[in-house]
Design a protein around this motif. Structure first.
Motif, PDB file in Angstrom:
ATOM      1  N   LYS A   1       4.290  13.837   6.912  1.00 29.04           N
ATOM      2  CA  LYS A   1       3.140  13.371   7.690  1.00 29.04           C
ATOM      3  C   LYS A   1       2.349  12.422   6.797  1.00 29.04           C
ATOM      4  O   LYS A   1       1.815  12.830   5.761  1.00 29.04           O
ATOM      5  CB  LYS A   1       2.285  14.561   8.116  1.00 29.04           C
ATOM      6  CG  LYS A   1       1.092  14.205   8.983  1.00 29.04           C
ATOM      7  CD  LYS A   1       0.372  15.498   9.346  1.00 29.04           C
ATOM      8  CE  LYS A   1      -0.821  15.239  10.216  1.00 29.04           C
ATOM      9  NZ  LYS A   1      -1.497  16.531  10.547  1.00 29.04           N
ATOM     10  N   LEU A   2       2.312  11.164   7.174  1.00 30.94           N
ATOM     11  CA  LEU A   2       1.689  10.125   6.358  1.00 30.94           C
ATOM     12  C   LEU A   2       0.526   9.492   7.114  1.00 30.94           C
ATOM     13  O   LEU A   2       0.573   9.335   8.334  1.00 30.94           O
ATOM     14  CB  LEU A   2       2.712   9.042   5.998  1.00 30.94           C
ATOM     15  CG  LEU A   2       4.003   9.508   5.310  1.00 30.94           C
ATOM     16  CD1 LEU A   2       4.945   8.328   5.121  1.00 30.94           C
ATOM     17  CD2 LEU A   2       3.698  10.176   3.973  1.00 30.94           C
ATOM     18  N   GLY A   3      -0.498   9.102   6.391  1.00 29.98           N
ATOM     19  CA  GLY A   3      -1.645   8.451   7.011  1.00 29.98           C
ATOM     20  C   GLY A   3      -2.079   7.223   6.246  1.00 29.98           C
ATOM     21  O   GLY A   3      -2.162   7.250   5.010  1.00 29.98           O
ATOM     22  N   LEU A   4      -2.356   6.159   6.968  1.00 31.05           N
ATOM     23  CA  LEU A   4      -2.991   4.980   6.366  1.00 31.05           C
ATOM     24  C   LEU A   4      -4.501   5.142   6.401  1.00 31.05           C
ATOM     25  O   LEU A   4      -5.206   4.770   5.454  1.00 31.05           O
ATOM     26  CB  LEU A   4      -2.577   3.718   7.117  1.00 31.05           C
ATOM     27  CG  LEU A   4      -3.138   2.406   6.587  1.00 31.05           C
ATOM     28  CD1 LEU A   4      -2.562   2.103   5.204  1.00 31.05           C
ATOM     29  CD2 LEU A   4      -2.838   1.247   7.538  1.00 31.05           C
ATOM     30  N   ILE A   5      -5.018   5.704   7.498  1.00 29.81           N
ATOM     31  CA  ILE A   5      -6.453   5.946   7.659  1.00 29.81           C
ATOM     32  C   ILE A   5      -6.621   7.354   8.236  1.00 29.81           C
ATOM     33  O   ILE A   5      -5.939   7.720   9.196  1.00 29.81           O
ATOM     34  CB  ILE A   5      -7.097   4.924   8.609  1.00 29.81           C
ATOM     35  CG1 ILE A   5      -6.887   3.484   8.106  1.00 29.81           C
ATOM     36  CG2 ILE A   5      -8.593   5.201   8.777  1.00 29.81           C
ATOM     37  CD1 ILE A   5      -7.306   2.415   9.105  1.00 29.81           C
TER      38      ILE A   5
ATOM     39  N   SER B   1       0.827  -1.200   0.000  1.00 28.77           N
ATOM     40  CA  SER B   1       0.000   0.000   0.000  1.00 28.77           C
ATOM     41  C   SER B   1       0.866   1.255   0.000  1.00 28.77           C
ATOM     42  O   SER B   1       2.019   1.234   0.424  1.00 28.77           O
ATOM     43  CB  SER B   1      -0.915   0.015   1.228  1.00 28.77           C
ATOM     44  OG  SER B   1      -1.793  -1.086   1.218  1.00 28.77           O
ATOM     45  N   CYS B   2       0.276   2.342  -0.473  1.00 31.24           N
ATOM     46  CA  CYS B   2       0.937   3.651  -0.459  1.00 31.24           C
ATOM     47  C   CYS B   2       0.104   4.583   0.413  1.00 31.24           C
ATOM     48  O   CYS B   2      -1.075   4.802   0.124  1.00 31.24           O
ATOM     49  CB  CYS B   2       1.037   4.230  -1.866  1.00 31.24           C
ATOM     50  SG  CYS B   2       2.039   3.242  -2.993  1.00 31.24           S
ATOM     51  N   PRO B   3       0.683   5.141   1.467  1.00 31.96           N
ATOM     52  CA  PRO B   3      -0.104   5.982   2.369  1.00 31.96           C
ATOM     53  C   PRO B   3      -0.431   7.330   1.751  1.00 31.96           C
ATOM     54  O   PRO B   3       0.170   7.759   0.761  1.00 31.96           O
ATOM     55  CB  PRO B   3       0.827   6.141   3.572  1.00 31.96           C
ATOM     56  CG  PRO B   3       2.198   6.059   2.989  1.00 31.96           C
ATOM     57  CD  PRO B   3       2.095   5.050   1.869  1.00 31.96           C
ATOM     58  N   PHE B   4      -1.399   8.019   2.360  1.00 29.84           N
ATOM     59  CA  PHE B   4      -1.701   9.399   1.977  1.00 29.84           C
ATOM     60  C   PHE B   4      -0.618  10.323   2.541  1.00 29.84           C
ATOM     61  O   PHE B   4      -0.175  10.148   3.675  1.00 29.84           O
ATOM     62  CB  PHE B   4      -3.054   9.824   2.546  1.00 29.84           C
ATOM     63  CG  PHE B   4      -4.209   8.993   2.089  1.00 29.84           C
ATOM     64  CD1 PHE B   4      -4.749   9.167   0.817  1.00 29.84           C
ATOM     65  CD2 PHE B   4      -4.782   8.050   2.931  1.00 29.84           C
ATOM     66  CE1 PHE B   4      -5.836   8.408   0.401  1.00 29.84           C
ATOM     67  CE2 PHE B   4      -5.866   7.288   2.519  1.00 29.84           C
ATOM     68  CZ  PHE B   4      -6.393   7.462   1.247  1.00 29.84           C
ATOM     69  N   ILE B   5      -0.215  11.306   1.741  1.00 27.83           N
ATOM     70  CA  ILE B   5       0.716  12.333   2.220  1.00 27.83           C
ATOM     71  C   ILE B   5      -0.127  13.498   2.743  1.00 27.83           C
ATOM     72  O   ILE B   5      -0.843  14.144   1.978  1.00 27.83           O
ATOM     73  CB  ILE B   5       1.666  12.788   1.106  1.00 27.83           C
ATOM     74  CG1 ILE B   5       2.494  11.600   0.599  1.00 27.83           C
ATOM     75  CG2 ILE B   5       2.590  13.890   1.618  1.00 27.83           C
ATOM     76  CD1 ILE B   5       3.415  11.929  -0.551  1.00 27.83           C
ATOM     77  N   LEU B   6      -0.044  13.750   4.039  1.00 26.98           N
ATOM     78  CA  LEU B   6      -0.921  14.715   4.700  1.00 26.98           C
ATOM     79  C   LEU B   6      -0.146  15.885   5.295  1.00 26.98           C
ATOM     80  O   LEU B   6      -0.666  16.599   6.164  1.00 26.98           O
ATOM     81  CB  LEU B   6      -1.717  14.002   5.807  1.00 26.98           C
ATOM     82  CG  LEU B   6      -2.517  12.769   5.378  1.00 26.98           C
ATOM     83  CD1 LEU B   6      -3.108  12.075   6.597  1.00 26.98           C
ATOM     84  CD2 LEU B   6      -3.614  13.160   4.394  1.00 26.98           C
ATOM     85  N   THR B   7       1.078  16.096   4.845  1.00 26.21           N
ATOM     86  CA  THR B   7       1.956  17.094   5.458  1.00 26.21           C
ATOM     87  C   THR B   7       1.323  18.478   5.492  1.00 26.21           C
ATOM     88  O   THR B   7       1.456  19.209   6.475  1.00 26.21           O
ATOM     89  CB  THR B   7       3.299  17.150   4.705  1.00 26.21           C
ATOM     90  OG1 THR B   7       3.828  15.826   4.571  1.00 26.21           O
ATOM     91  CG2 THR B   7       4.307  18.003   5.447  1.00 26.21           C
ATOM     92  N   GLU B   8       0.621  18.866   4.438  1.00 22.54           N
ATOM     93  CA  GLU B   8       0.080  20.223   4.372  1.00 22.54           C
ATOM     94  C   GLU B   8      -1.161  20.402   5.243  1.00 22.54           C
ATOM     95  O   GLU B   8      -1.590  21.534   5.481  1.00 22.54           O
ATOM     96  CB  GLU B   8      -0.250  20.582   2.929  1.00 22.54           C
ATOM     97  CG  GLU B   8      -1.319  19.707   2.302  1.00 22.54           C
ATOM     98  CD  GLU B   8      -1.503  19.998   0.811  1.00 22.54           C
ATOM     99  OE1 GLU B   8      -2.212  20.976   0.493  1.00 22.54           O
ATOM    100  OE2 GLU B   8      -0.924  19.268  -0.006  1.00 22.54           O
ATOM    101  N   PHE B   9      -1.728  19.309   5.742  1.00 21.94           N
ATOM    102  CA  PHE B   9      -2.925  19.401   6.585  1.00 21.94           C
ATOM    103  C   PHE B   9      -2.504  19.327   8.049  1.00 21.94           C
ATOM    104  O   PHE B   9      -2.535  18.270   8.678  1.00 21.94           O
ATOM    105  CB  PHE B   9      -3.899  18.275   6.227  1.00 21.94           C
ATOM    106  CG  PHE B   9      -4.347  18.312   4.798  1.00 21.94           C
ATOM    107  CD1 PHE B   9      -5.339  19.194   4.383  1.00 21.94           C
ATOM    108  CD2 PHE B   9      -3.760  17.487   3.852  1.00 21.94           C
ATOM    109  CE1 PHE B   9      -5.746  19.240   3.069  1.00 21.94           C
ATOM    110  CE2 PHE B   9      -4.159  17.526   2.525  1.00 21.94           C
ATOM    111  CZ  PHE B   9      -5.150  18.403   2.131  1.00 21.94           C
ATOM    112  N   ARG B  10      -2.139  20.473   8.607  1.00 26.22           N
ATOM    113  CA  ARG B  10      -1.490  20.484   9.918  1.00 26.22           C
ATOM    114  C   ARG B  10      -2.430  20.075  11.040  1.00 26.22           C
ATOM    115  O   ARG B  10      -1.989  19.559  12.065  1.00 26.22           O
ATOM    116  CB  ARG B  10      -0.906  21.866  10.191  1.00 26.22           C
ATOM    117  CG  ARG B  10       0.159  22.251   9.170  1.00 26.22           C
ATOM    118  CD  ARG B  10       0.990  23.405   9.630  1.00 26.22           C
ATOM    119  NE  ARG B  10       2.068  23.679   8.686  1.00 26.22           N
ATOM    120  CZ  ARG B  10       3.070  24.496   8.942  1.00 26.22           C
ATOM    121  NH1 ARG B  10       3.127  25.113  10.098  1.00 26.22           N
ATOM    122  NH2 ARG B  10       4.012  24.697   8.046  1.00 26.22           N
TER     123      ARG B  10
END
Length: 281
Positions: free
Chosen positions: A231-235, A205-214
């Protein structure tokens, strides 16, 4: 004590099989001893226990002691973590292994008002705008990658040293961090870190990159390499318009009849999104 266990993730109808050995490299031989074993749930409640046939335990070798077999019968409390513990009485020698047991496949119950979508298409956006709830399950590998480095590949093993020195060789991440008490994971036994029940959903799987969503705290966060430190998220979950969105980058759609961990994680997330506890900010 050592254990050779072919499968650490099992479902109803299968059998736990563990070949037990002892690495005996102490200063002297030990007398013939009946090594004890026990299987308990994560709260310490006993499920089964027994003793292996007594054998001499000479120093300087790995000694086969016997095997433990335990059918995985009906699971009235649903998915569970079991712990197999093996102890040599009269010594400090003890070891334990986590096992994860899941129910058999059952017809999926879709909560009212919940839409499962593989893309955020017009229908999914309209459902959110109308106050509906969407579970977004993008196909594996389609989450947006790093604009400089390409896709972020998760693996169950941690990286070797760091990605700067391995020419971006996958895996690129270092496990997960989550709150085991989060209601989204109520049906999926876990600690705050990864264990073998996460191998199946995470691999490939490839996680979501959430760095800009502080202000967005993922339900399950993926720990990045210190070199890239994103900042990475699986869920994760979010309020979208008048509705609520829960997104999961793990593959929770393919071959679920043969993937009990992924099937159980999907069931846990769907139950959560259909409940009053789902109220993302």
């Amino acid at each position: 004590p050592l254990a050779r266990i072919p499968k650490l993730v099992l479902q109803e109808g299968e059998t736990l099989a563990a070949a037990i050995e002892l690495a005996q490299f102490g200063p002297h031989d030990l007398p013939a001893t009946a090594v004890e074993w026990a299987v308990r749930d994560r709260n310490g409640h006993g499920i089964a226990a027994g003793k292996l046939p007594a054998k001499p335990l000479p120093a300087g070798d790995v000694i086969p002691l016997g095997s433990v077999t335990l059918p995985v019968d009906a699971l009235p409390a649903g998915a569970a973590e079991w712990v197999l513990e093996v102890t040599v009485p009269g010594t400090e020698a003890s070891n334990q292994w986590s096992l994860f047991v899941f129910p058999k496949p059952a017809p999926e119950r879709m909560p009212p008002g919940v839409l499962v979508a593989t893309t955020l298409d017009a229908a999914a956006k309209a459902h959110l705008a109308a106050g509906g709830r969407v579970v977004w399950l993008p196909p594996p590998g389609t989450a947006k990658g790093d604009p400089r480095l390409g896709p972020v590949r998760m693996g169950f093993s941690s990286i070797f040293w760091n990605t700067a020195w391995t020419n971006w060789q996958p895996p690129h991440t270092l496990g997960i961090l989550c709150d085991p008490e989060h209601p989204a994971l109520a049906g999926f036994p876990t600690d705050f870190h990864s264990n073998w029940q996460w191998w199946e959903p995470m691999t490939g799987s490839c996680p979501f990159i959430l760095t800009e969503f502080r202000d967005l705290k993922p339900v399950v966060q993926v720990i990045d390499d210190w070199f890239t430190n994103r900042k990475l998220g699986l869920i994760f979950e979010a309020k979208v318009g008048g509705g609520g969105l829960l997104a999961c980058a793990a593959d929770l759609t393919s071959d679920l009849d043969r993937r009990p961990a992924a099937r159980q994680l999907r069931a846990s997330l769907l139950r959560y999104v259909g409940s009053p506890a789902f109220a993302p900010a």
